[in-house]
Design a protein around this motif. Structure first.
Motif, PDB file in Angstrom:
ATOM      1  N   SER A 255      54.406  15.558 -11.964  1.00 19.46           N
ATOM      2  CA  SER A 255      53.985  16.957 -12.028  1.00 19.46           C
ATOM      3  C   SER A 255      53.736  17.496 -10.620  1.00 19.46           C
ATOM      4  N   TYR A 256      53.946  18.812 -10.468  1.00 15.85           N
ATOM      5  CA  TYR A 256      53.859  19.456  -9.153  1.00 15.85           C
ATOM      6  C   TYR A 256      53.176  20.814  -9.252  1.00 15.85           C
ATOM      7  N   ASP A 257      52.558  21.177  -8.167  1.00 16.88           N
ATOM      8  CA  ASP A 257      52.131  22.550  -7.946  1.00 16.88           C
ATOM      9  C   ASP A 257      53.124  23.142  -6.948  1.00 16.88           C
ATOM     10  N   VAL A 258      53.901  24.083  -7.400  1.00 14.15           N
ATOM     11  CA  VAL A 258      54.925  24.694  -6.547  1.00 14.15           C
ATOM     12  C   VAL A 258      54.408  26.058  -6.108  1.00 14.15           C
TER      13      VAL A 258
ATOM     14  N   HIS B 226      57.851  29.355  -8.610  1.00 11.32           N
ATOM     15  CA  HIS B 226      56.462  29.116  -8.224  1.00 11.32           C
ATOM     16  C   HIS B 226      55.660  28.851  -9.489  1.00 11.32           C
ATOM     17  N   GLY B 227      54.767  27.851  -9.446  1.00  9.57           N
ATOM     18  CA  GLY B 227      53.923  27.559 -10.589  1.00  9.57           C
ATOM     19  C   GLY B 227      53.878  26.071 -10.867  1.00  9.57           C
ATOM     20  N   PRO B 228      53.191  25.668 -11.952  1.00 15.48           N
ATOM     21  CA  PRO B 228      53.128  24.254 -12.319  1.00 15.48           C
ATOM     22  C   PRO B 228      54.486  23.779 -12.838  1.00 15.48           C
ATOM     23  N   LEU B 229      54.922  22.604 -12.389  1.00 11.41           N
ATOM     24  CA  LEU B 229      56.268  22.112 -12.701  1.00 11.41           C
ATOM     25  C   LEU B 229      56.199  20.655 -13.116  1.00 11.41           C
TER      26      LEU B 229
END
Length: 202
Positions: free
Chosen positions: A125-128, A107-110
């Motif tokens: 980029s992703y917000d997980v 979980h977190g910025p990826l």
């Protein structure tokens, strides 16, 4: 029953029933997409014990990826879907990598990074979050020293799982999110150019 294909980084084919991956065959070879894709499709179907006529949906990885390899997978997905009368769904390849990280408990910025060749990289980029993944930027192309978001957790993927690609695309469809089958994400112009006018010979 669903068949997923991705050739953005190596080649991967999976047969999926609902949320269950029945079979998945992959290779990291980035030079022989055309030679292996047919064998991978036949092998994945055979390993799953599924006749091609039972496939109702085909998910095609749309990149980002190098021009030639990506074209092979998309063409194979289109041809297979047409041949068996299945619907065709597009999916962004980097989403599969982020989906795999989410399933593994991250979980977190990826930041997902793959090789674009020519000393360049593709990134997204992703917000997980606990509820799933959301792409926040990209896909885009850059030089290795220009990769953004240095504080994000970074995954340099050498392959995209067709199993993760298909499962994520199907989950998105169940939520009512379906991408249009648009242009592949090459993110750079192909090497070939239109020839100019012929020179006159006097």
């Amino acid at each position: 029953m669903l068949l997923a294909l991705d050739t953005s980084a190596g080649s991967s084919v999976a047969v999926i029933d609902g949320d269950l991956v029945l079979s998945e065959l992959s290779t990291e070879d980035t030079m022989r997409h055309a030679e292996v894709i047919g064998e991978l499709i036949a092998g994945a179907l055979g390993e799953a014990g599924v006749d091609g006529s039972r496939i109702r949906t085909v998910v095609s990885g749309m990149g980002p990826g190098p021009f030639t390899g990506l074209r092979v997978g998309i063409a194979a997905a289109r041809a297979f879907a047409w041949g068996v009368g299945a619907e065709l769904l597009p999916a962004t390849s980097h989403d599969a990598v982020a989906f795999g990280e989410w399933e593994a408990g991250f979980h977190g910025p990826l930041l997902v990074v793959t090789d674009a060749r020519r000393r360049e990289l593709y990134w997204s980029s992703y917000d997980v979050a606990e509820s799933g993944i959301a792409r926040t930027d990209g896909p885009a192309l850059c030089k290795p020293d220009e990769v953004p978001y240095p504080d994000f957790e970074r995954v340099d993927a050498t392959q995209v799982s067709a199993g993760a690609l298909g499962r994520h695309a199907w989950a998105e469809r169940q939520r009512g999110v379906v991408e249009e089958f648009g242009e592949p994400l090459y993110l750079r112009a192909p090497d070939v150019t239109v020839p100019g006018a012929r020179k006159r010979v006097s």
